[in-house]
Write a protein that holds these residues in place. Structure first.
Motif, PDB file in Angstrom:
ATOM      1  N   THR A 140      27.505   2.996 -10.031  1.00 23.01           N
ATOM      2  CA  THR A 140      26.449   2.881 -11.033  1.00 23.01           C
ATOM      3  C   THR A 140      25.128   2.544 -10.354  1.00 23.01           C
ATOM      4  O   THR A 140      25.059   1.623  -9.524  1.00 23.01           O
ATOM      5  CB  THR A 140      26.768   1.779 -12.064  1.00 23.01           C
ATOM      6  N   LEU A 141      24.079   3.296 -10.704  1.00 21.80           N
ATOM      7  CA  LEU A 141      22.723   3.029 -10.236  1.00 21.80           C
ATOM      8  C   LEU A 141      21.906   2.600 -11.439  1.00 21.80           C
ATOM      9  O   LEU A 141      21.877   3.291 -12.463  1.00 21.80           O
ATOM     10  CB  LEU A 141      22.116   4.276  -9.598  1.00 21.80           C
ATOM     11  N   ARG A 142      21.225   1.440 -11.326  1.00 20.69           N
ATOM     12  CA  ARG A 142      20.527   0.854 -12.470  1.00 20.69           C
ATOM     13  C   ARG A 142      19.109   0.468 -12.070  1.00 20.69           C
ATOM     14  O   ARG A 142      18.890  -0.023 -10.957  1.00 20.69           O
ATOM     15  CB  ARG A 142      21.300  -0.382 -12.940  1.00 20.69           C
ATOM     16  N   THR A 143      18.160   0.699 -12.966  1.00 20.11           N
ATOM     17  CA  THR A 143      16.780   0.305 -12.707  1.00 20.11           C
ATOM     18  C   THR A 143      16.145  -0.263 -13.959  1.00 20.11           C
ATOM     19  O   THR A 143      16.455   0.166 -15.076  1.00 20.11           O
ATOM     20  CB  THR A 143      15.938   1.496 -12.201  1.00 20.11           C
ATOM     21  N   SER A 144      15.265  -1.241 -13.760  1.00 17.91           N
ATOM     22  CA  SER A 144      14.498  -1.822 -14.855  1.00 17.91           C
ATOM     23  C   SER A 144      13.090  -1.236 -14.795  1.00 17.91           C
ATOM     24  O   SER A 144      12.315  -1.550 -13.882  1.00 17.91           O
ATOM     25  CB  SER A 144      14.443  -3.349 -14.735  1.00 17.91           C
ATOM     26  N   VAL A 145      12.780  -0.389 -15.758  1.00 12.01           N
ATOM     27  CA  VAL A 145      11.467   0.256 -15.783  1.00 12.01           C
ATOM     28  C   VAL A 145      10.385  -0.789 -16.039  1.00 12.01           C
ATOM     29  O   VAL A 145       9.330  -0.797 -15.413  1.00 12.01           O
ATOM     30  CB  VAL A 145      11.437   1.361 -16.858  1.00 12.01           C
ATOM     31  N   ASN A 146      10.663  -1.680 -16.985  1.00 15.84           N
ATOM     32  CA  ASN A 146       9.790  -2.808 -17.298  1.00 15.84           C
ATOM     33  C   ASN A 146      10.653  -3.872 -17.970  1.00 15.84           C
ATOM     34  O   ASN A 146      11.879  -3.800 -17.916  1.00 15.84           O
ATOM     35  CB  ASN A 146       8.604  -2.379 -18.179  1.00 15.84           C
ATOM     36  N   ARG A 147      10.049  -4.844 -18.614  1.00 12.76           N
ATOM     37  CA  ARG A 147      10.825  -5.923 -19.220  1.00 12.76           C
ATOM     38  C   ARG A 147      11.684  -5.452 -20.387  1.00 12.76           C
ATOM     39  O   ARG A 147      12.633  -6.135 -20.775  1.00 12.76           O
ATOM     40  CB  ARG A 147       9.886  -7.029 -19.698  1.00 12.76           C
ATOM     41  N   GLN A 148      11.345  -4.302 -20.974  1.00 11.45           N
ATOM     42  CA  GLN A 148      12.064  -3.844 -22.153  1.00 11.45           C
ATOM     43  C   GLN A 148      13.024  -2.699 -21.869  1.00 11.45           C
ATOM     44  O   GLN A 148      14.072  -2.610 -22.487  1.00 11.45           O
ATOM     45  CB  GLN A 148      11.055  -3.421 -23.235  1.00 11.45           C
ATOM     46  N   TRP A 149      12.682  -1.835 -20.948  1.00 11.99           N
ATOM     47  CA  TRP A 149      13.507  -0.645 -20.702  1.00 11.99           C
ATOM     48  C   TRP A 149      14.358  -0.803 -19.454  1.00 11.99           C
ATOM     49  O   TRP A 149      13.885  -1.244 -18.416  1.00 11.99           O
ATOM     50  CB  TRP A 149      12.641   0.601 -20.542  1.00 11.99           C
ATOM     51  N   GLU A 150      15.638  -0.434 -19.584  1.00 11.34           N
ATOM     52  CA  GLU A 150      16.550  -0.371 -18.447  1.00 11.34           C
ATOM     53  C   GLU A 150      17.315   0.945 -18.520  1.00 11.34           C
ATOM     54  O   GLU A 150      17.798   1.325 -19.587  1.00 11.34           O
ATOM     55  CB  GLU A 150      17.527  -1.543 -18.473  1.00 11.34           C
ATOM     56  N   ILE A 151      17.420   1.646 -17.408  1.00  8.91           N
ATOM     57  CA  ILE A 151      18.113   2.936 -17.352  1.00  8.91           C
ATOM     58  C   ILE A 151      19.203   2.867 -16.293  1.00  8.91           C
ATOM     59  O   ILE A 151      18.992   2.337 -15.197  1.00  8.91           O
ATOM     60  CB  ILE A 151      17.130   4.077 -17.028  1.00  8.91           C
ATOM     61  N   ALA A 152      20.383   3.383 -16.636  1.00  9.66           N
ATOM     62  CA  ALA A 152      21.518   3.367 -15.710  1.00  9.66           C
ATOM     63  C   ALA A 152      22.213   4.717 -15.712  1.00  9.66           C
ATOM     64  O   ALA A 152      22.320   5.380 -16.746  1.00  9.66           O
ATOM     65  CB  ALA A 152      22.521   2.277 -16.103  1.00  9.66           C
ATOM     66  N   GLY A 153      22.645   5.134 -14.539  1.00  8.97           N
ATOM     67  CA  GLY A 153      23.445   6.348 -14.401  1.00  8.97           C
ATOM     68  C   GLY A 153      24.733   6.019 -13.673  1.00  8.97           C
ATOM     69  O   GLY A 153      24.724   5.267 -12.686  1.00  8.97           O
ATOM     70  N   SER A 154      25.861   6.537 -14.156  1.00  8.72           N
ATOM     71  CA  SER A 154      27.166   6.202 -13.582  1.00  8.72           C
ATOM     72  C   SER A 154      27.981   7.452 -13.297  1.00  8.72           C
ATOM     73  O   SER A 154      27.879   8.449 -14.026  1.00  8.72           O
ATOM     74  CB  SER A 154      27.967   5.297 -14.536  1.00  8.72           C
ATOM     75  N   VAL A 155      28.775   7.370 -12.251  1.00  7.70           N
ATOM     76  CA  VAL A 155      29.820   8.350 -11.984  1.00  7.70           C
ATOM     77  C   VAL A 155      31.131   7.588 -12.010  1.00  7.70           C
ATOM     78  O   VAL A 155      31.347   6.679 -11.196  1.00  7.70           O
ATOM     79  CB  VAL A 155      29.653   9.040 -10.615  1.00  7.70           C
ATOM     80  N   ARG A 156      31.987   7.909 -12.943  1.00  6.76           N
ATOM     81  CA  ARG A 156      33.260   7.219 -13.078  1.00  6.76           C
ATOM     82  C   ARG A 156      34.388   8.101 -12.551  1.00  6.76           C
ATOM     83  O   ARG A 156      34.346   9.319 -12.714  1.00  6.76           O
ATOM     84  CB  ARG A 156      33.505   6.836 -14.542  1.00  6.76           C
ATOM     85  N   ASN A 157      35.352   7.461 -11.921  1.00  9.08           N
ATOM     86  CA  ASN A 157      36.445   8.182 -11.267  1.00  9.08           C
ATOM     87  C   ASN A 157      35.858   9.176 -10.269  1.00  9.08           C
ATOM     88  O   ASN A 157      36.063  10.388 -10.365  1.00  9.08           O
ATOM     89  CB  ASN A 157      37.335   8.883 -12.286  1.00  9.08           C
ATOM     90  N   VAL A 158      35.114   8.650  -9.323  1.00  9.35           N
ATOM     91  CA  VAL A 158      34.353   9.455  -8.366  1.00  9.35           C
ATOM     92  C   VAL A 158      35.216  10.511  -7.676  1.00  9.35           C
ATOM     93  O   VAL A 158      34.799  11.659  -7.493  1.00  9.35           O
ATOM     94  CB  VAL A 158      33.695   8.539  -7.311  1.00  9.35           C
ATOM     95  N   PHE A 159      36.419  10.155  -7.295  1.00  5.47           N
ATOM     96  CA  PHE A 159      37.271  11.067  -6.525  1.00  5.47           C
ATOM     97  C   PHE A 159      38.211  11.892  -7.414  1.00  5.47           C
ATOM     98  O   PHE A 159      39.142  12.524  -6.913  1.00  5.47           O
ATOM     99  CB  PHE A 159      38.070  10.273  -5.498  1.00  5.47           C
ATOM    100  N   ASN A 160      37.949  11.866  -8.723  1.00  7.17           N
ATOM    101  CA  ASN A 160      38.713  12.689  -9.677  1.00  7.17           C
ATOM    102  C   ASN A 160      40.215  12.438  -9.551  1.00  7.17           C
ATOM    103  O   ASN A 160      41.034  13.368  -9.576  1.00  7.17           O
ATOM    104  CB  ASN A 160      38.394  14.172  -9.471  1.00  7.17           C
ATOM    105  N   THR A 161      40.578  11.181  -9.437  1.00  7.47           N
ATOM    106  CA  THR A 161      41.982  10.794  -9.307  1.00  7.47           C
ATOM    107  C   THR A 161      42.731  11.044 -10.614  1.00  7.47           C
ATOM    108  O   THR A 161      42.177  10.858 -11.698  1.00  7.47           O
ATOM    109  CB  THR A 161      42.076   9.300  -8.949  1.00  7.47           C
ATOM    110  N   THR A 162      43.971  11.468 -10.513  1.00  4.04           N
ATOM    111  CA  THR A 162      44.811  11.621 -11.703  1.00  4.04           C
ATOM    112  C   THR A 162      45.233  10.253 -12.193  1.00  4.04           C
ATOM    113  O   THR A 162      45.882   9.490 -11.482  1.00  4.04           O
ATOM    114  CB  THR A 162      46.055  12.463 -11.390  1.00  4.04           C
ATOM    115  N   LEU A 163      44.840   9.924 -13.430  1.00  7.18           N
ATOM    116  CA  LEU A 163      45.121   8.615 -14.005  1.00  7.18           C
ATOM    117  C   LEU A 163      46.041   8.791 -15.207  1.00  7.18           C
ATOM    118  O   LEU A 163      45.706   9.521 -16.147  1.00  7.18           O
ATOM    119  CB  LEU A 163      43.834   7.929 -14.458  1.00  7.18           C
ATOM    120  N   LEU A 164      47.174   8.128 -15.197  1.00  7.26           N
ATOM    121  CA  LEU A 164      48.120   8.186 -16.307  1.00  7.26           C
ATOM    122  C   LEU A 164      48.448   6.782 -16.782  1.00  7.26           C
ATOM    123  O   LEU A 164      48.739   5.905 -15.974  1.00  7.26           O
ATOM    124  CB  LEU A 164      49.410   8.893 -15.888  1.00  7.26           C
ATOM    125  N   GLU A 165      48.390   6.577 -18.098  1.00 15.69           N
ATOM    126  CA  GLU A 165      48.819   5.324 -18.695  1.00 15.69           C
ATOM    127  C   GLU A 165      50.136   5.569 -19.434  1.00 15.69           C
ATOM    128  O   GLU A 165      50.358   6.656 -19.970  1.00 15.69           O
ATOM    129  CB  GLU A 165      47.762   4.781 -19.649  1.00 15.69           C
TER     130      GLU A 165
END
Length: 211
Positions: free
Chosen positions: A160-185
């Motif tokens: 996750t990469l996160r930045t605070s533009v100012n005191r009110q705005w925050e923007i975040a971008g995420s990559v989940r399961n980066v390696f595309n692992t097979t996940l089973l529950e």
């Protein structure tokens, strides 16, 4: 659903009662250094009147939700937080548990016996933070009577990469399961025989505005 469901395979039961649990937990916290905290928790529990589907005595009529069975379990969790520098924080925990179905005196299944988590957060420049976390699920067995092969362990990595533009705005971008692992529950063999697949590699963008 358990009380008034009309699914013919899993009929509701208006006489069903809530599950009951007795538990005890011991927690210890240690400020090892100014920049390091460690905690240990140990627990034990017993679960009564578990709600499960019981096959009806008339063949071909499915099952009905009933209060049957008891479960006993115990485990613990070790957690540490280390502020390695003013800009880097490392967090990790390791949990373990074991539960027994007292009706069959076998492992209750579903929940992993071991679970590890590590996270690193790096404020590499003012207003910007990069976070990485690794989640490992290990040592899962099937419930009594489930003849399917044991579920494989898995390790999932998120960024996750996160930045605070100012005191009110925050923007975040995420990559989940980066390696595309097979996940089973785990699932019940009678409902979803192929288990429950989780999301592969996925991308998220989030914008937060504080009033």
């Amino acid at each position: 659903m358990e009380a008034y469901g009309i699914n013919p395979a899993q009929a509701g039961n208006p006489d069903i009662r809530p599950e009951r649990m007795e538990n005890v937990e011991l927690v210890a916290n240690w400020q090892a250094r100014k920049d390091t905290q460690v905690s240990l928790s140990l627990f034990a529990y017993e679960l009564y009147d578990m709600i499960r589907v019981v096959t009806n005595t008339t063949p071909g009529t499915g099952g009905t939700w009933r209060n049957v069975g008891r479960q006993r379990g115990a485990g613990g969790e070790l957690e540490a937080v280390w502020d390695a520098t003013a800009a880097v924080r490392l967090t990790g925990n390791f949990a373990w548990q074991h539960a027994t179905d007292l009706a069959t005196n076998t492992d209750s299944g579903f929940a992993p016996h071991q679970h590890a988590f590590v996270r690193a957060d790096w404020r590499f420049t003012p207003g910007w933070q990069l976070g990485a976390q690794v989640n490992s699920v290990m040592d899962r067995v099937r419930a009594s009577g489930d003849t399917r092969a044991a579920l494989p362990d898995y390790t999932c990595t998120d960024l996750t990469l996160r930045t605070s533009v100012n005191r009110q705005w925050e923007i975040a971008g995420s990559v989940r399961n980066v390696f595309n692992t097979t996940l089973l529950e785990p699932s019940a063999a009678s409902t979803v025989p192929s288990d429950l697949p989780q999301a592969g590699r996925s991308w998220y963008v989030q914008a937060t505005y504080r009033l």
